[in-house]
Design a protein around this motif. Structure first.
Motif, PDB file in Angstrom:
ATOM      1  N   ALA A  99       0.858  -1.118  -0.107  1.00 60.08           N
ATOM      2  CA  ALA A  99       0.158  -0.020  -0.088  1.00 60.08           C
ATOM      3  C   ALA A  99       0.808   1.216   0.037  1.00 60.08           C
ATOM      4  CB  ALA A  99      -0.865  -0.111   1.287  1.00 60.08           C
ATOM      5  N   VAL A 100       0.668   2.033  -0.875  1.00 54.26           N
ATOM      6  CA  VAL A 100       1.424   3.466  -1.064  1.00 54.26           C
ATOM      7  C   VAL A 100       0.776   4.381  -0.026  1.00 54.26           C
ATOM      8  CG1 VAL A 100       1.935   5.460  -2.510  1.00 54.26           C
ATOM      9  CG2 VAL A 100       2.022   2.999  -3.370  1.00 54.26           C
ATOM     10  N   LYS A 101      -0.616   4.374  -0.227  1.00 51.88           N
ATOM     11  CA  LYS A 101      -1.542   5.300   0.771  1.00 51.88           C
ATOM     12  C   LYS A 101      -2.938   4.607   1.033  1.00 51.88           C
ATOM     13  CE  LYS A 101      -0.349  10.007   0.742  1.00 51.88           C
ATOM     14  NZ  LYS A 101      -1.023  11.242   1.161  1.00 51.88           N
ATOM     15  N   GLU A 102      -3.239   4.793   2.189  1.00 54.28           N
ATOM     16  CA  GLU A 102      -4.626   3.899   2.758  1.00 54.28           C
ATOM     17  C   GLU A 102      -5.492   4.890   3.235  1.00 54.28           C
ATOM     18  OE1 GLU A 102      -2.983   1.428   5.834  1.00 54.28           O
ATOM     19  OE2 GLU A 102      -2.441  -0.123   4.128  1.00 54.28           O
ATOM     20  N   GLY A 103      -6.930   4.783   3.017  1.00 52.60           N
ATOM     21  CA  GLY A 103      -7.987   5.394   3.389  1.00 52.60           C
ATOM     22  C   GLY A 103      -8.012   6.785   2.795  1.00 52.60           C
ATOM     23  N   VAL A 104      -7.919   6.773   1.353  1.00 52.94           N
ATOM     24  CA  VAL A 104      -7.884   8.301   0.842  1.00 52.94           C
ATOM     25  C   VAL A 104      -9.292   8.115   0.009  1.00 52.94           C
ATOM     26  CG1 VAL A 104      -5.657   8.230   0.673  1.00 52.94           C
ATOM     27  CG2 VAL A 104      -6.594   7.230  -1.178  1.00 52.94           C
ATOM     28  N   ASN A 105      -9.709   9.373  -0.339  1.00 51.36           N
ATOM     29  CA  ASN A 105     -10.856   9.326  -1.188  1.00 51.36           C
ATOM     30  C   ASN A 105     -10.751   8.980  -2.355  1.00 51.36           C
ATOM     31  OD1 ASN A 105      -9.852  11.902  -2.597  1.00 51.36           O
ATOM     32  ND2 ASN A 105     -10.546  13.116  -0.838  1.00 51.36           N
ATOM     33  N   LYS A 106     -11.697   8.972  -3.183  1.00 49.73           N
ATOM     34  CA  LYS A 106     -11.487   8.320  -4.699  1.00 49.73           C
ATOM     35  C   LYS A 106     -10.695   9.211  -5.519  1.00 49.73           C
ATOM     36  CE  LYS A 106     -14.055   6.539  -8.619  1.00 49.73           C
ATOM     37  NZ  LYS A 106     -14.745   5.405  -8.662  1.00 49.73           N
ATOM     38  N   ALA A 107     -10.937  10.444  -5.506  1.00 50.03           N
ATOM     39  CA  ALA A 107     -10.347  11.501  -6.361  1.00 50.03           C
ATOM     40  C   ALA A 107      -8.638  11.410  -6.123  1.00 50.03           C
ATOM     41  CB  ALA A 107     -10.833  12.748  -6.196  1.00 50.03           C
ATOM     42  N   GLU A 108      -8.360  11.427  -4.802  1.00 47.45           N
ATOM     43  CA  GLU A 108      -6.964  11.318  -4.404  1.00 47.45           C
ATOM     44  C   GLU A 108      -6.430  10.304  -4.919  1.00 47.45           C
ATOM     45  OE1 GLU A 108      -3.858  11.859  -0.770  1.00 47.45           O
ATOM     46  OE2 GLU A 108      -6.016  12.198  -0.082  1.00 47.45           O
ATOM     47  N   ALA A 109      -7.223   8.969  -4.750  1.00 49.41           N
ATOM     48  CA  ALA A 109      -6.564   7.626  -5.158  1.00 49.41           C
ATOM     49  C   ALA A 109      -6.572   7.594  -6.645  1.00 49.41           C
ATOM     50  CB  ALA A 109      -7.720   6.662  -4.709  1.00 49.41           C
ATOM     51  N   GLU A 110      -7.290   7.977  -7.418  1.00 46.81           N
ATOM     52  CA  GLU A 110      -7.284   8.173  -8.951  1.00 46.81           C
ATOM     53  C   GLU A 110      -6.165   9.053  -9.186  1.00 46.81           C
ATOM     54  OE1 GLU A 110      -8.830   6.499 -11.179  1.00 46.81           O
ATOM     55  OE2 GLU A 110     -10.247   5.495  -9.880  1.00 46.81           O
ATOM     56  N   GLU A 111      -5.870  10.150  -8.560  1.00 47.34           N
ATOM     57  CA  GLU A 111      -4.629  10.999  -8.934  1.00 47.34           C
ATOM     58  C   GLU A 111      -3.515  10.344  -8.538  1.00 47.34           C
ATOM     59  OE1 GLU A 111      -2.932  15.146  -7.094  1.00 47.34           O
ATOM     60  OE2 GLU A 111      -4.839  14.746  -7.152  1.00 47.34           O
ATOM     61  N   ILE A 112      -3.227   9.598  -7.537  1.00 50.86           N
ATOM     62  CA  ILE A 112      -1.982   8.856  -7.048  1.00 50.86           C
ATOM     63  C   ILE A 112      -1.786   7.834  -8.245  1.00 50.86           C
ATOM     64  CG2 ILE A 112      -0.940   7.229  -5.358  1.00 50.86           C
ATOM     65  CD1 ILE A 112      -2.613   8.916  -3.237  1.00 50.86           C
ATOM     66  N   LYS A 113      -2.864   7.002  -8.366  1.00 48.68           N
ATOM     67  CA  LYS A 113      -2.789   5.968  -9.506  1.00 48.68           C
ATOM     68  C   LYS A 113      -2.212   6.543 -10.680  1.00 48.68           C
ATOM     69  CE  LYS A 113      -5.210   2.554 -11.852  1.00 48.68           C
ATOM     70  NZ  LYS A 113      -6.503   1.854 -12.481  1.00 48.68           N
ATOM     71  N   ALA A 114      -2.857   7.503 -11.265  1.00 43.07           N
ATOM     72  CA  ALA A 114      -2.379   8.122 -12.468  1.00 43.07           C
ATOM     73  C   ALA A 114      -0.684   8.706 -12.386  1.00 43.07           C
ATOM     74  CB  ALA A 114      -3.162   9.305 -12.842  1.00 43.07           C
ATOM     75  N   LYS A 115      -0.368   9.185 -11.348  1.00 41.73           N
ATOM     76  CA  LYS A 115       0.922   9.779 -11.086  1.00 41.73           C
ATOM     77  C   LYS A 115       1.990   8.441 -11.408  1.00 41.73           C
ATOM     78  CE  LYS A 115       0.239  13.933  -8.461  1.00 41.73           C
ATOM     79  NZ  LYS A 115       0.482  14.433  -7.302  1.00 41.73           N
ATOM     80  N   ILE A 116       1.564   7.279 -10.580  1.00 39.52           N
ATOM     81  CA  ILE A 116       2.432   6.218 -10.476  1.00 39.52           C
ATOM     82  C   ILE A 116       2.603   5.625 -11.816  1.00 39.52           C
ATOM     83  CG2 ILE A 116       2.573   4.126  -9.412  1.00 39.52           C
ATOM     84  CD1 ILE A 116       1.893   5.175  -6.842  1.00 39.52           C
ATOM     85  N   GLU A 117       1.433   5.347 -12.436  1.00 37.70           N
ATOM     86  CA  GLU A 117       1.379   4.784 -13.679  1.00 37.70           C
ATOM     87  C   GLU A 117       2.338   5.597 -15.036  1.00 37.70           C
ATOM     88  OE1 GLU A 117      -2.790   3.855 -14.237  1.00 37.70           O
ATOM     89  OE2 GLU A 117      -2.690   2.014 -13.499  1.00 37.70           O
ATOM     90  N   ALA A 118       2.044   6.996 -14.583  1.00 41.78           N
ATOM     91  CA  ALA A 118       2.930   7.915 -15.541  1.00 41.78           C
ATOM     92  C   ALA A 118       4.355   7.450 -15.366  1.00 41.78           C
ATOM     93  CB  ALA A 118       2.489   9.150 -15.384  1.00 41.78           C
ATOM     94  N   ALA A 119       4.911   7.356 -14.231  1.00 44.20           N
ATOM     95  CA  ALA A 119       5.988   6.769 -14.031  1.00 44.20           C
ATOM     96  C   ALA A 119       6.665   5.432 -14.409  1.00 44.20           C
ATOM     97  CB  ALA A 119       6.440   7.209 -12.524  1.00 44.20           C
ATOM     98  N   GLY A 120       5.543   4.754 -14.628  1.00 46.52           N
ATOM     99  CA  GLY A 120       5.787   3.443 -15.194  1.00 46.52           C
ATOM    100  C   GLY A 120       5.394   2.161 -14.113  1.00 46.52           C
ATOM    101  N   GLY A 121       4.871   2.681 -13.165  1.00 47.98           N
ATOM    102  CA  GLY A 121       4.302   1.414 -12.184  1.00 47.98           C
ATOM    103  C   GLY A 121       2.995   0.966 -12.646  1.00 47.98           C
ATOM    104  N   THR A 122       2.711  -0.117 -11.814  1.00 50.02           N
ATOM    105  CA  THR A 122       1.161  -0.592 -11.762  1.00 50.02           C
ATOM    106  C   THR A 122       0.698  -0.345 -10.531  1.00 50.02           C
ATOM    107  OG1 THR A 122       1.889  -2.714 -11.579  1.00 50.02           O
ATOM    108  CG2 THR A 122       1.747  -2.189 -13.788  1.00 50.02           C
ATOM    109  N   VAL A 123      -0.829  -0.056 -10.536  1.00 49.75           N
ATOM    110  CA  VAL A 123      -1.340   0.130  -9.337  1.00 49.75           C
ATOM    111  C   VAL A 123      -2.715  -0.472  -9.269  1.00 49.75           C
ATOM    112  CG1 VAL A 123      -2.244   1.950  -7.887  1.00 49.75           C
ATOM    113  CG2 VAL A 123      -0.232   2.292  -9.057  1.00 49.75           C
ATOM    114  N   GLU A 124      -3.104  -0.788  -8.014  1.00 53.43           N
ATOM    115  CA  GLU A 124      -4.653  -1.349  -7.894  1.00 53.43           C
ATOM    116  C   GLU A 124      -5.265  -0.402  -6.927  1.00 53.43           C
ATOM    117  OE1 GLU A 124      -5.249  -5.136  -6.589  1.00 53.43           O
ATOM    118  OE2 GLU A 124      -4.230  -6.044  -8.335  1.00 53.43           O
ATOM    119  N   LEU A 125      -6.638  -0.257  -7.202  1.00 53.04           N
ATOM    120  CA  LEU A 125      -7.198   0.594  -5.985  1.00 53.04           C
ATOM    121  C   LEU A 125      -8.166  -0.527  -5.432  1.00 53.04           C
ATOM    122  CD1 LEU A 125      -8.485   3.773  -7.742  1.00 53.04           C
ATOM    123  CD2 LEU A 125      -6.227   3.585  -6.398  1.00 53.04           C
ATOM    124  N   LYS A 126      -8.056  -0.661  -3.910  1.00 51.65           N
ATOM    125  CA  LYS A 126      -8.776  -1.444  -3.190  1.00 51.65           C
ATOM    126  C   LYS A 126      -9.740  -0.779  -2.226  1.00 51.65           C
ATOM    127  CE  LYS A 126      -5.605  -5.181  -3.835  1.00 51.65           C
ATOM    128  NZ  LYS A 126      -4.995  -6.178  -2.715  1.00 51.65           N
TER     129      LYS A 126
END
Length: 126
Positions: A99-126
């Motif tokens: 887990a990179v961050k836990e208990g965040v709202n949907k908008a923040e989770a989507e933003e974090i996911k987009a940033k990590i994927e832009a850097a080349g990583g893969t992310v799941e939202l749970k």
């Protein structure tokens, strides 16, 4: 049966604050908790729509599942998002899935996911 339909129609017109006040008043009048009633009612619904339950979720965990072969870029992004030091961010990326961050709202989770994927990583939202 018509009385129930009328009641449902009237309750559907309540604002969120009015519904919260109603729930509190019913809890006090009947000596029960709305959370307990929901927990009992959910299994009784019988299967239900899993998508609807997921749509109501308001807290997400952002889980890094891999670095996509771009570990350094992903470590930099994880550090920027979390404020971790270099060693901690490196350990998190190398220990994926984590887990990179836990208990965040949907908008923040989507933003974090987009940033990590832009850097080349893969992310799941749970």
């Amino acid at each position: 049966m018509a009385d129930i339909a009328k009641l449902v129609e009237e309750l559907s017109q309540l604002t969120v604050l009015e519904a919260a006040d109603l729930a509190k008043a019913l809890e006090e009048a009947w000596g029960v908790s709305a959370a307990a009633a929901v927990a009992v009612a959910a299994p009784a619904a019988g299967g239900g729509d899993a998508g609807a339950a997921a749509a109501e979720k308001d807290e997400f965990d952002v889980v890094l599942t891999g670095d996509g072969g771009k570990k350094i870029q992903v470590i930099k992004e994880v550090r920027a998002i979390t404020g971790l030091g270099l060693a901690e961010a490196k350990a998190l990326v190398e220990g994926a899935p984590k887990a990179v961050k836990e208990g965040v709202n949907k908008a923040e989770a989507e933003e974090i996911k987009a940033k990590i994927e832009a850097a080349g990583g893969t992310v799941e939202l749970k």
